[in-house]
Design a protein around this motif. Structure first.
Motif, PDB file in Angstrom:
ATOM      1  N   LEU A   1      -4.669 -11.637   4.085  1.00 41.85           N
ATOM      2  CA  LEU A   1      -5.524 -11.171   2.989  1.00 41.85           C
ATOM      3  C   LEU A   1      -4.933 -11.493   1.629  1.00 41.85           C
ATOM      4  CD1 LEU A   1      -6.455  -7.676   4.442  1.00 41.85           C
ATOM      5  CD2 LEU A   1      -7.678  -9.806   4.683  1.00 41.85           C
TER       6      LEU A   1
ATOM      7  N   TRP B   1       7.446   0.796  -4.184  1.00 38.64           N
ATOM      8  CA  TRP B   1       6.803   1.979  -3.662  1.00 38.64           C
ATOM      9  C   TRP B   1       7.845   2.856  -2.992  1.00 38.64           C
ATOM     10  CZ3 TRP B   1       6.051   4.162   1.153  1.00 38.64           C
ATOM     11  CH2 TRP B   1       5.116   5.185   1.181  1.00 38.64           C
TER      12      TRP B   1
ATOM     13  N   LEU C   1      -4.841   3.323   8.287  1.00 36.15           N
ATOM     14  CA  LEU C   1      -5.111   2.035   7.644  1.00 36.15           C
ATOM     15  C   LEU C   1      -6.541   2.062   7.144  1.00 36.15           C
ATOM     16  CD1 LEU C   1      -4.409  -0.968   7.063  1.00 36.15           C
ATOM     17  CD2 LEU C   1      -5.366  -1.495   9.294  1.00 36.15           C
TER      18      LEU C   1
ATOM     19  N   PRO D   1      -0.813  10.109   0.239  1.00 40.20           N
ATOM     20  CA  PRO D   1      -0.963   8.646   0.149  1.00 40.20           C
ATOM     21  C   PRO D   1       0.186   7.870   0.754  1.00 40.20           C
ATOM     22  CG  PRO D   1      -1.630   9.674  -1.882  1.00 40.20           C
ATOM     23  CD  PRO D   1      -1.004  10.743  -1.046  1.00 40.20           C
ATOM     24  N   ASP D   2       1.331   8.515   1.040  1.00 40.11           N
ATOM     25  CA  ASP D   2       2.364   7.719   1.729  1.00 40.11           C
ATOM     26  C   ASP D   2       1.994   7.458   3.179  1.00 40.11           C
ATOM     27  OD1 ASP D   2       2.924  10.249   0.729  1.00 40.11           O
ATOM     28  OD2 ASP D   2       4.955  10.303   1.491  1.00 40.11           O
TER      29      ASP D   2
ATOM     30  N   VAL E   1      -0.763   2.685  13.802  1.00 39.86           N
ATOM     31  CA  VAL E   1      -1.551   3.618  13.020  1.00 39.86           C
ATOM     32  C   VAL E   1      -2.365   4.494  13.964  1.00 39.86           C
ATOM     33  CG1 VAL E   1      -1.720   2.245  10.937  1.00 39.86           C
ATOM     34  CG2 VAL E   1      -3.343   1.869  12.753  1.00 39.86           C
TER      35      VAL E   1
ATOM     36  N   GLN F   1      -0.414   7.666  10.745  1.00 39.05           N
ATOM     37  CA  GLN F   1      -0.648   6.820   9.582  1.00 39.05           C
ATOM     38  C   GLN F   1      -2.079   6.296   9.634  1.00 39.05           C
ATOM     39  OE1 GLN F   1       1.864   5.619   7.346  1.00 39.05           O
ATOM     40  NE2 GLN F   1       3.763   5.531   8.486  1.00 39.05           N
TER      41      GLN F   1
ATOM     42  N   LEU G   1       2.452  -4.954  11.226  1.00 39.40           N
ATOM     43  CA  LEU G   1       1.027  -4.924  10.891  1.00 39.40           C
ATOM     44  C   LEU G   1       0.809  -5.311   9.433  1.00 39.40           C
ATOM     45  CD1 LEU G   1      -1.929  -4.172  11.419  1.00 39.40           C
ATOM     46  CD2 LEU G   1      -1.340  -1.819  10.852  1.00 39.40           C
TER      47      LEU G   1
ATOM     48  N   LEU H   1      -0.960   6.280   3.972  1.00 40.58           N
ATOM     49  CA  LEU H   1      -2.177   5.479   3.883  1.00 40.58           C
ATOM     50  C   LEU H   1      -1.828   4.069   3.413  1.00 40.58           C
ATOM     51  CD1 LEU H   1      -5.364   5.766   3.871  1.00 40.58           C
ATOM     52  CD2 LEU H   1      -5.133   6.135   1.437  1.00 40.58           C
ATOM     53  N   VAL H   2      -2.308   3.075   4.114  1.00 44.38           N
ATOM     54  CA  VAL H   2      -2.174   1.685   3.672  1.00 44.38           C
ATOM     55  C   VAL H   2      -3.584   1.152   3.468  1.00 44.38           C
ATOM     56  CG1 VAL H   2      -1.433  -0.629   4.299  1.00 44.38           C
ATOM     57  CG2 VAL H   2      -0.019   1.312   4.890  1.00 44.38           C
ATOM     58  N   ILE H   3      -3.806   0.549   2.313  1.00 43.49           N
ATOM     59  CA  ILE H   3      -5.134   0.044   1.999  1.00 43.49           C
ATOM     60  C   ILE H   3      -5.109  -1.472   2.086  1.00 43.49           C
ATOM     61  CG2 ILE H   3      -6.929  -0.066   0.248  1.00 43.49           C
ATOM     62  CD1 ILE H   3      -5.748   2.526  -0.883  1.00 43.49           C
ATOM     63  N   ALA H   4      -6.045  -2.028   2.833  1.00 44.78           N
ATOM     64  CA  ALA H   4      -6.175  -3.481   2.931  1.00 44.78           C
ATOM     65  C   ALA H   4      -7.498  -3.871   2.293  1.00 44.78           C
ATOM     66  CB  ALA H   4      -6.123  -3.921   4.389  1.00 44.78           C
ATOM     67  N   ARG H   5      -7.420  -4.717   1.271  1.00 44.40           N
ATOM     68  CA  ARG H   5      -8.645  -5.146   0.595  1.00 44.40           C
ATOM     69  C   ARG H   5      -8.998  -6.546   1.075  1.00 44.40           C
ATOM     70  NH1 ARG H   5      -6.059  -3.623  -5.038  1.00 44.40           N
ATOM     71  NH2 ARG H   5      -6.296  -1.361  -4.968  1.00 44.40           N
TER      72      ARG H   5
ATOM     73  N   ASP I   1      -3.244  -7.703  -1.893  1.00 46.89           N
ATOM     74  CA  ASP I   1      -4.395  -6.978  -1.367  1.00 46.89           C
ATOM     75  C   ASP I   1      -4.052  -5.983  -0.280  1.00 46.89           C
ATOM     76  OD1 ASP I   1      -6.263  -8.063  -3.041  1.00 46.89           O
ATOM     77  OD2 ASP I   1      -6.458  -9.869  -1.848  1.00 46.89           O
ATOM     78  N   VAL I   2      -2.802  -5.845   0.022  1.00 45.85           N
ATOM     79  CA  VAL I   2      -2.401  -4.780   0.942  1.00 45.85           C
ATOM     80  C   VAL I   2      -1.524  -3.834   0.136  1.00 45.85           C
ATOM     81  CG1 VAL I   2      -1.265  -4.227   3.098  1.00 45.85           C
ATOM     82  CG2 VAL I   2      -2.530  -6.335   2.875  1.00 45.85           C
ATOM     83  N   VAL I   3      -2.055  -2.648  -0.132  1.00 47.48           N
ATOM     84  CA  VAL I   3      -1.411  -1.791  -1.132  1.00 47.48           C
ATOM     85  C   VAL I   3      -1.227  -0.382  -0.586  1.00 47.48           C
ATOM     86  CG1 VAL I   3      -2.337  -3.091  -3.062  1.00 47.48           C
ATOM     87  CG2 VAL I   3      -3.623  -1.193  -2.157  1.00 47.48           C
ATOM     88  N   ARG I   4      -0.364   0.344  -1.262  1.00 44.53           N
ATOM     89  CA  ARG I   4      -0.260   1.777  -1.088  1.00 44.53           C
ATOM     90  C   ARG I   4      -0.523   2.418  -2.443  1.00 44.53           C
ATOM     91  NH1 ARG I   4       2.383   3.803   3.341  1.00 44.53           N
ATOM     92  NH2 ARG I   4       3.585   2.388   4.629  1.00 44.53           N
TER      93      ARG I   4
ATOM     94  N   LEU J   1     -10.335   4.287  -3.906  1.00 42.14           N
ATOM     95  CA  LEU J   1      -9.650   5.472  -3.387  1.00 42.14           C
ATOM     96  C   LEU J   1      -8.710   6.006  -4.459  1.00 42.14           C
ATOM     97  CD1 LEU J   1      -8.742   4.544   0.262  1.00 42.14           C
ATOM     98  CD2 LEU J   1     -10.839   5.453  -0.676  1.00 42.14           C
TER      99      LEU J   1
ATOM    100  N   LEU K   1     -12.289  12.057  -4.628  1.00 42.06           N
ATOM    101  CA  LEU K   1     -11.671  11.154  -3.662  1.00 42.06           C
ATOM    102  C   LEU K   1     -11.820   9.714  -4.100  1.00 42.06           C
ATOM    103  CD1 LEU K   1     -12.769  12.655  -0.248  1.00 42.06           C
ATOM    104  CD2 LEU K   1     -10.499  12.615  -1.230  1.00 42.06           C
ATOM    105  N   ALA K   2     -12.901   9.432  -4.802  1.00 40.97           N
ATOM    106  CA  ALA K   2     -13.146   8.061  -5.239  1.00 40.97           C
ATOM    107  C   ALA K   2     -13.325   8.051  -6.741  1.00 40.97           C
ATOM    108  CB  ALA K   2     -14.375   7.493  -4.553  1.00 40.97           C
TER     109      ALA K   2
ATOM    110  N   GLY L   1      -5.237  -3.609  13.042  1.00 34.90           N
ATOM    111  CA  GLY L   1      -4.698  -2.257  12.930  1.00 34.90           C
ATOM    112  C   GLY L   1      -4.861  -1.481  14.221  1.00 34.90           C
TER     113      GLY L   1
END
Lengths: 279, 523
Positions: free
Chosen positions: B376, B412, A99, A125-126, A152, A97, B368, A128-132, B380-383, A113, B426-427, A146
């Motif tokens: 955060l 999800w 992060l 994408p399953d 991860v 996985q 985690l 992947l976890v995105i932290a902003r 703000d923690v997303v998939r 992304l 990708l972006a 992480g």
């Protein structure tokens, strides 16, 4: 050697009985063994297997691949992102996985992304976890959490420049669990990117710049290994192609089995070890 | 049953706590007023003015004639209710079953609370001591209060309002003899009904007890007799406690107020250990935790924590809570702390791993993700998840990891397929950015374009990929989303950098030429 020094400071080495030394050759061997074991303790290397990147590239790295449990820096705009995505697709293919930590600034400037694109690159994408994060400090905290969580396989942070202290903290955190840590700078830059002379705690620093594609339009980059601890810096031209049976249905077994891969188009030239040459 | 009556709640609330010597602060509010047909009329007056004949409904000008320097504020019923609810929260220190005395048509002014103290009174040294304590503490905070204990709500209500003492206790079984001499109003009746009964010569509550029921019901409706029956305990009268008290709750009161951060953290750790033990007994896992702080001054700040999956590991919960402990203001000290499992889900006992394999990422992502989301922010923690659309910016949505359970669309689910079979960047820029182009008409890709002040010369281009608007969606007013067909091109500039551009709309002979946008970046 630092460990030996601290042991000596504490008087622990002094209390050891002197080892009987027979001849010069044996003493040399014993010293080499000690140095190797102290080095392993200090750096935690060798505990975690390296991640193979591409058949033509791996022999050029001292670890035979990208070492796990270490920090790697990548700069060079969108091309660096592409190279990192190719590396991550190998991580994901292993079942890991990822992060991804970013600040709002990075997402605004260099784009967010995009799931459909990542899926095409073999990063489901399953996984992947995105932290902003609001600022770099929070982002570094998230990265370290992480890396220390052992949940991860890779942690990516988007930052143009971080302090040496933060850098070292990330490297140490990565060593504890054997996760791959990446610092990515993908902000679009005007002009030619040059090698950064800043000192770093990372094991490798890569500078990626776009290269003109061949006839089949597969993404191609010039990848400069600017810094590599214990090895010479080198440069390659790499190409990434999707796997032959690339599919977008995750229930298809081919989805993860064949994530495509990197291939070396040309090895550009060897450069002197530790060189900070500007391309 | 305890009935608490605060005869001057609206005024006392504004006046605040008295100084220790009992002196009245200058400028203290004495009267609240409401505007009624362009006249300011008194809504409530403090004890001193009331004793001089200032009554609700009196014009403010009359009051000013008697007391020229009276301090006035506008009545604010909503704020009154809010303050009363806060007071009800405070009163949960005696019993979890506290309700607002919602009896709008009753003739008695002021505000009230119900407290069901069954099973709680002995903790405070008996019922009499409990209400004594209650009234005393309220007096310290500046509230005139009367409290009464009785078998039924009705009798407690009457005892609080119709006896001269601040606390009164009606012995079990004494309801009938206690109520009989009191006026009719003691039965919690509407004003009109009281007037009607008095016209018939029924002035005491006892007058009603032995009258035949039929004629009374036909004349006054069922309310009258049901109030009598409720007061005498012939009919049960439930109260609805205000906050639903979660059954999983651990409280730690302190002999002396605490305030140091280390003490709070230690108390939180112990409370969580106790709570997690109970969760384990019940095979439950916690999804939402409330950490409640009872401050000396009656404030009740709280901290809420959510988890992405059911959890009952005290150490994990403590790490989540620890992030927020520094934000708690202990004020003058903390009387008690409580943790409450607000939302729980079943969580079966799990076999612990005997040995962890080295090098393999072990354990789930949940701890985690919880930690990240708690620092955060939940959003703000997303998939990333696919969405059924061909419009690129709609095809990928980000879903907060902790948003589970908020409807199927927002939840999800792993393994949903992506509806794209072409290469995508990708972006993707969060908004397509307008670019200046040089492009031949009608369908050619651009030769040159300028993005963020940099000029790019196009070397190779691929396209167009035509994406039609989704007619079933309403169009928006943004520059790039007005329901126009988009032609996407992948272009590569002379340096090898690759971009995703689109032309928004088609060329038409008599229309302005369509605009170009840069939407994504290929690696």
């Amino acid at each position: 050697m630092a460990l030996a020094a601290t042991l000596q400071d504490r008087g622990e080495l002094a209390s050891l009985p002197p080892a009987p030394v027979r001849d010069r050759a044996e003493r040399g061997q014993a010293l080499a063994r000690l140095r190797a074991s102290i080095g392993a303790i200090e750096r935690g290397q060798g505990r975690h297997a390296a991640l193979p990147l591409a058949p033509g590239l791996d022999p050029g790295l001292p670890w035979g691949g990208l070492p796990r449990g270490a920090l790697h820096e990548m700069t060079g705009g969108q091309a660096a992102f592409g190279f990192l995505a190719a590396v991550l697709s190998a991580v994901v293919a292993d079942g890991g996985q990822v992060l991804w930590c970013q600040t709002a600034h990075a997402a605004n400037e260099a784009g967010e992304l995009y799931g459909a694109g990542l899926a095409h690159w073999g990063i489901a994408p399953d996984r992947l976890v995105i932290a902003r994060a609001r600022n770099t400090q929070d982002m570094l905290w998230a990265m370290e959490e992480g890396l220390r969580s052992a949940a991860v396989a890779a942690v990516v942070g988007e930052a143009a420049r971080v302090s040496l202290t933060a850098n070292r903290r990330l490297q140490l955190a990565a060593e504890t669990t054997g996760a791959l840590a990446f610092l990515l700078d993908r902000l679009p830059r005007v002009g030619v990117t040059t090698a950064s002379a800043a000192t770093t705690a990372a094991l490798t620093r890569w500078r990626v710049s776009p290269a003109r594609t061949g006839s089949d339009h597969a993404p191609r980059w010039q990848v400069d290994l600017d810094y590599c601890r214990g090895g010479p810096s080198r440069a390659w031209q790499l190409e990434w192609r999707p796997g032959a049976s690339m599919t977008h249905d995750p229930h298809d077994p081919a989805y993860r089995r064949d994530p495509g891969g990197l291939a070396v188009v040309a090895e550009l030239r060897d450069r002197p070890a530790g060189g900070r040459a500007v391309a | 049953m305890v009935s608490l009556w605060l005869p001057n709640f609206a005024i006392d609330r504004l006046a605040g706590a008295p100084s220790p010597d009992g002196a009245r602060a200058p400028g203290r509010i004495q009267v609240t007023v409401v505007r009624e047909q362009n006249t300011l009329r008194v809504a409530a007056a403090d004890h001193e003015l009331a004793s001089h004949g200032v009554l609700p409904g009196m014009p403010l000008t009359d009051v000013r004639a008697i007391w020229p320097n009276v301090a006035v504020a506008f009545a604010d019923p909503a704020a009154d209710i809010a303050a009363l609810e806060k007071l009800a929260d405070w009163a949960t220190r005696y019993t979890p079953w506290v309700a607002l005395d919602g009896n709008p048509e009753a003739t008695i002014a002021g505000a009230g609370l119900w407290l069901d103290v069954s099973g709680c009174a002995h903790l405070f040294g008996g019922e009499a001591a409990l209400i004594e304590d209650l009234v005393t503490r309220l007096r310290w905070r500046g509230f005139a209060a009367r409290a009464a204990v009785a078998d039924t709500l009705g009798v407690a209500w009457a005892a609080a309002r119709f006896t001269a003492k601040t606390t009164s206790l009606v012995a079990p079984g004494g309801a009938r003899t206690f109520l009989a001499p009191l006026p009719i109003a003691a039965l919690r009746l509407p004003t009109t009904m009281i007037a009607g009964l008095e016209r018939l010569g029924l002035r005491r509550a006892g007058d009603l007890f032995d009258l035949p029921r039929g004629p009374l019901v036909s004349r006054f409706g069922e309310t009258l007799l049901s109030r009598v029956d409720q007061a005498l305990g012939r009919v049960r009268e439930p109260i609805s406690p205000r906050p639903l008290v979660a059954p999983l709750r651990e409280v730690m009161p302190f002999a002396e107020p605490i305030g140091r951060a280390e003490d709070i953290a230690e108390a939180a750790r112990r409370l969580l250990t106790r709570l997690c033990y109970r969760l384990q007994q019940d095979e439950l896992g916690l999804r939402r935790l409330v950490f409640q702080v009872y401050r000396v001054d009656g404030e009740r700040p709280s901290v809420r924590i959510g988890t992405s999956a059911p959890v009952r590991t005290a150490t994990h919960l403590f790490r989540l809570l620890d992030e927020h402990l520094s934000s708690i203001d202990p004020g003058f000290g903390i009387d008690a702390l409580a943790v409450e499992a607000a939302v729980v889900e079943p969580l079966a006992a799990a076999q612990l791993a005997l040995k962890r394999r080295r090098g393999v990422p072990a354990g789930s992502l949940d701890p985690l993700v919880d930690r990240l989301a708690n620092r955060l922010g939940k959003a703000d923690v997303v998939r990333l998840a696919p969405s059924e659309s061909f419009i690129p910016e709609r095809a990928s949505v980000s879903i907060p990891v902790l948003a589970a359970g908020d409807g199927p669309r927002r939840r999800w689910q792993p393994g949903r397929p992506w509806f794209v079979n072409r290469e995508r960047p990708l972006a993707l820029l969060s908004q397509p950015e307008p670019i200046e182009v040089v492009a031949p008409v009608p369908d050619e890709p651009p030769r040159l374009f300028r993005w963020r002040t940099v000029l790019h010369r196009v070397h190779t281009a691929e396209g167009p990929e035509r994406i039609a608007p989704e007619w079933w969606r309403p169009t928006t007013t943004t520059l790039f989303d007005r329901g126009e067909t988009r032609d996407y091109f992948r272009v590569e500039d002379d340096d090898g950098a690759r971009f995703w551009l689109f032309r928004n709309g088609l060329y038409a002979p008599d229309a302005a030429s369509p605009r170009w946008f840069l939407h994504g970046l290929f690696p």
